[in-house]
Enzyme design. Structure first.
Site, PDB file in Angstrom:
ATOM      1  N   TYR A 156       0.816  -1.216   0.000  1.00  0.00           N
ATOM      2  CA  TYR A 156       0.000   0.000   0.000  1.00  0.00           C
ATOM      3  C   TYR A 156       0.855   1.275   0.000  1.00  0.00           C
ATOM      4  O   TYR A 156       0.343   2.363  -0.272  1.00  0.00           O
ATOM      5  CB  TYR A 156      -0.958   0.054   1.201  1.00  0.00           C
ATOM      6  CG  TYR A 156      -1.957  -1.085   1.294  1.00  0.00           C
ATOM      7  CD1 TYR A 156      -2.146  -1.981   0.245  1.00  0.00           C
ATOM      8  CD2 TYR A 156      -2.728  -1.267   2.436  1.00  0.00           C
ATOM      9  CE1 TYR A 156      -3.049  -3.022   0.344  1.00  0.00           C
ATOM     10  CE2 TYR A 156      -3.640  -2.307   2.540  1.00  0.00           C
ATOM     11  CZ  TYR A 156      -3.793  -3.185   1.491  1.00  0.00           C
ATOM     12  OH  TYR A 156      -4.688  -4.212   1.604  1.00  0.00           O
ATOM     13  N   LEU A 170     -17.652  -3.647   2.365  1.00  0.00           N
ATOM     14  CA  LEU A 170     -18.767  -2.815   1.896  1.00  0.00           C
ATOM     15  C   LEU A 170     -18.954  -2.972   0.392  1.00  0.00           C
ATOM     16  O   LEU A 170     -19.702  -2.209  -0.214  1.00  0.00           O
ATOM     17  CB  LEU A 170     -18.492  -1.338   2.228  1.00  0.00           C
ATOM     18  CG  LEU A 170     -18.125  -1.040   3.679  1.00  0.00           C
ATOM     19  CD1 LEU A 170     -17.858   0.451   3.869  1.00  0.00           C
ATOM     20  CD2 LEU A 170     -19.230  -1.512   4.615  1.00  0.00           C
ATOM     21  N   ILE A 207     -12.818  -5.125   7.986  1.00  0.00           N
ATOM     22  CA  ILE A 207     -11.897  -3.974   7.962  1.00  0.00           C
ATOM     23  C   ILE A 207     -12.310  -2.961   6.887  1.00  0.00           C
ATOM     24  O   ILE A 207     -11.574  -2.718   5.930  1.00  0.00           O
ATOM     25  CB  ILE A 207     -10.440  -4.439   7.751  1.00  0.00           C
ATOM     26  CG1 ILE A 207     -10.328  -5.475   6.603  1.00  0.00           C
ATOM     27  CG2 ILE A 207      -9.868  -5.043   9.025  1.00  0.00           C
ATOM     28  CD1 ILE A 207      -8.884  -5.721   6.144  1.00  0.00           C
ATOM     29  N   LYS A 209     -12.660   0.320   4.806  1.00  0.00           N
ATOM     30  CA  LYS A 209     -11.812   1.509   4.636  1.00  0.00           C
ATOM     31  C   LYS A 209     -12.732   2.726   4.607  1.00  0.00           C
ATOM     32  O   LYS A 209     -13.757   2.722   3.919  1.00  0.00           O
ATOM     33  CB  LYS A 209     -11.042   1.414   3.320  1.00  0.00           C
ATOM     34  CG  LYS A 209     -10.224   2.655   2.991  1.00  0.00           C
ATOM     35  CD  LYS A 209     -10.798   3.378   1.809  1.00  0.00           C
ATOM     36  CE  LYS A 209     -10.032   4.638   1.454  1.00  0.00           C
ATOM     37  NZ  LYS A 209     -10.776   5.433   0.463  1.00  0.00           N
TER      38      LYS A 209
HETATM   39  N1  LIG Z   1      -5.768  -8.735   1.450  1.00  0.00           N
HETATM   40  C1  LIG Z   1      -6.132  -8.222   0.290  1.00  0.00           C
HETATM   41  O1  LIG Z   1      -5.806  -8.732  -0.782  1.00  0.00           O
HETATM   42  C2  LIG Z   1      -6.998  -6.990   0.290  1.00  0.00           C
HETATM   43  C3  LIG Z   1      -7.629  -6.581  -0.894  1.00  0.00           C
HETATM   44  C4  LIG Z   1      -8.454  -5.454  -0.865  1.00  0.00           C
HETATM   45  C5  LIG Z   1      -8.621  -4.772   0.335  1.00  0.00           C
HETATM   46  N2  LIG Z   1      -7.969  -5.166   1.480  1.00  0.00           N
HETATM   47  C6  LIG Z   1      -8.131  -4.432   2.780  1.00  0.00           C
HETATM   48  O2  LIG Z   1      -9.504  -4.275   3.061  1.00  0.00           O
HETATM   49  C7  LIG Z   1      -9.797  -2.896   3.238  1.00  0.00           C
HETATM   50  C8  LIG Z   1     -11.230  -2.580   2.846  1.00  0.00           C
HETATM   51  O3  LIG Z   1     -11.477  -2.914   1.500  1.00  0.00           O
HETATM   52  P1  LIG Z   1     -11.665  -1.841   0.337  1.00  0.00           P
HETATM   53  O4  LIG Z   1     -10.950  -0.595   0.685  1.00  0.00           O
HETATM   54  O5  LIG Z   1     -11.320  -2.546  -0.906  1.00  0.00           O
HETATM   55  O6  LIG Z   1     -13.249  -1.612   0.259  1.00  0.00           O
HETATM   56  P2  LIG Z   1     -14.451  -1.280   1.275  1.00  0.00           P
HETATM   57  O7  LIG Z   1     -13.958  -1.121   2.661  1.00  0.00           O
HETATM   58  O8  LIG Z   1     -15.513  -2.290   1.027  1.00  0.00           O
HETATM   59  O9  LIG Z   1     -14.982   0.091   0.705  1.00  0.00           O
HETATM   60  C9  LIG Z   1     -14.271   1.285   0.808  1.00  0.00           C
HETATM   61  C10 LIG Z   1     -15.090   2.360   0.087  1.00  0.00           C
HETATM   62  O10 LIG Z   1     -16.345   2.521   0.746  1.00  0.00           O
HETATM   63  C11 LIG Z   1     -16.493   3.875   1.136  1.00  0.00           C
HETATM   64  N3  LIG Z   1     -17.193   3.903   2.439  1.00  0.00           N
HETATM   65  C12 LIG Z   1     -16.656   3.668   3.655  1.00  0.00           C
HETATM   66  N4  LIG Z   1     -17.588   3.764   4.620  1.00  0.00           N
HETATM   67  C13 LIG Z   1     -18.736   4.081   4.002  1.00  0.00           C
HETATM   68  C14 LIG Z   1     -20.047   4.340   4.453  1.00  0.00           C
HETATM   69  N5  LIG Z   1     -20.339   4.263   5.753  1.00  0.00           N
HETATM   70  N6  LIG Z   1     -21.009   4.640   3.537  1.00  0.00           N
HETATM   71  C15 LIG Z   1     -20.718   4.708   2.219  1.00  0.00           C
HETATM   72  N7  LIG Z   1     -19.475   4.478   1.717  1.00  0.00           N
HETATM   73  C16 LIG Z   1     -18.503   4.174   2.601  1.00  0.00           C
HETATM   74  C17 LIG Z   1     -15.108   4.455   1.229  1.00  0.00           C
HETATM   75  O11 LIG Z   1     -15.153   5.841   0.993  1.00  0.00           O
HETATM   76  P3  LIG Z   1     -14.290   6.915   1.836  1.00  0.00           P
HETATM   77  O12 LIG Z   1     -12.867   6.447   1.845  1.00  0.00           O
HETATM   78  O13 LIG Z   1     -14.519   8.180   1.108  1.00  0.00           O
HETATM   79  O14 LIG Z   1     -14.844   6.950   3.249  1.00  0.00           O
HETATM   80  C18 LIG Z   1     -14.409   3.705   0.103  1.00  0.00           C
HETATM   81  O15 LIG Z   1     -14.667   4.312  -1.144  1.00  0.00           O
HETATM   82  C19 LIG Z   1      -8.726  -2.218   2.372  1.00  0.00           C
HETATM   83  O16 LIG Z   1      -8.621  -0.839   2.643  1.00  0.00           O
HETATM   84  C20 LIG Z   1      -7.517  -3.025   2.733  1.00  0.00           C
HETATM   85  O17 LIG Z   1      -7.024  -2.640   4.014  1.00  0.00           O
HETATM   86  C21 LIG Z   1      -7.178  -6.281   1.466  1.00  0.00           C
END
Ligand SMILES: NC(=O)c1ccc[n+]([C@@H]2O[C@H](COP(=O)([O-])OP(=O)(O)OC[C@H]3O[C@@H](n4cnc5c(N)ncnc54)[C@H](OP(=O)(O)O)[C@@H]3O)[C@@H](O)[C@H]2O)c1
Length: 256
Positions: free
Chosen positions: A47, A184, A223, A225
């Protein structure tokens, strides 16, 4: 905050994801989240934000020992010496002597699984890593990993539209943490009619129902984001209501 107990270790059920969070926005989000009560932060070497995450934790004033901190080794660094040197760099960037959890970010492609997990065990023996885990592993690969190290966690994509029944059953049977990433569906659950309807009965949003559904499952953590105060607060506010068995099943049905 609610915790999952895994092999005797208490892990906060909800954490802050930091993928695509960089610079001041990242440092600020981590500081803000910890100030609001988050106690679990997820980053990765890939990251490119470990320094900001480290500063955010420091700025928050929350004791390091109260935060469950995860980072991950990228597959191009799975060779023994690379895995060790990259993780020592992570500790410097994160301004800490240890991470609570070090994950193999993806299944290996070339380097033997035992080589990487062996390097991670050495880091564990030195005290720089408390627990070892994997990410994006199938049930059979997870099983193979346990021949080389005690595995605390498998981090995989899990949300209402993604069926993870096989891994969930395995996590519950083998007592490992199934951490739900992209919980999400990258904001996609927000407008879901069924999740909204369930939420209305509890005075909660569709997003909160999706997160509650995850953290209410035994051995699951999530988790999400989020950047700003509003999303951070909404996502954390899922511990004062409970979904009935029928409501849980309705959400499970979205992925079938
Ligand atoms: N191990 C792996 O291969 C892997 C792969 C992908 C992700 N991850 C981890 O998982 C974490 C989460 O996954 P992700 O970032 O892909 O997606 P996510 O958490 O499902 O979605 C993040 C998105 O949702 C928005 N959001 C957050 N809270 C919200 C709410 N209450 N209402 C409406 N929209 C909201 C955020 O916007 P804002 O930022 O504007 O609040 C962002 O655009 C990552 O950040 C990372 O740490 C790991």
């Amino acid at each position: 905050m609610q915790y999952q107990t895994i092999k005797g270790e208490k892990v906060p059920s909800l954490g802050l994801g930091t993928y695509r969070l960089t610079g001041d926005a990242c440092e600020g989000a981590v500081e803000r989240a910890l100030g609001m009560g988050y106690r679990h932060v997820d980053t990765a070497q890939m990251y490119g934000n470990e320094a900001e995450v480290g500063r955010g934790i420091e700025d928050s004033g929350v004791e390091r020992g109260e935060v469950f901190l995860t980072t991950k080794v990228w597959p191009s660094d799975f060779a023994h010496d690379r895995a060790i040197s990259k993780t020592r760099e992570s500790l410097k960037k994160l301004r800490t002597d240890y991470v609570d959890l070090l994950l193999m970010h993806w299944p290996p492609d070339g380097v033997p699984l035992g080589e990487t997990l062996g390097a991670m065990r050495e880091l564990q023996d030195e005290g720089g890593v408390l627990h070892i885990g994997v990410s994006n592993f199938s049930p059979s690969l997870l099983e193979e990993a346990t021949e080389h190290a005690e595995i605390l966690c498998n981090q995989v994509q899990y949300h209402p539209y993604r069926n993870q029944a096989a891994l969930l059953a395995q996590a519950q049977e083998m007592d490992y943490l199934l951490t739900a990433y992209t919980p999400l569906s990258r904001g996609g659950v927000q407008g879901d009619a069924m999740l909204k309807e369930i939420g209305e009965a509890h005075g909660k949003t569709a997003t909160q129902v999706a997160l509650r559904w995850l953290v209410q499952q035994d051995k699951v953590s999530a988790i999400p984001k989020a950047t700003g105060e509003e999303h951070l607060a909404e996502n954390l506010d899922v511990f004062d209501f409970e979904l009935s068995e029928e409501e849980m099943d309705r959400v499970f049905s979205l992925s079938r």
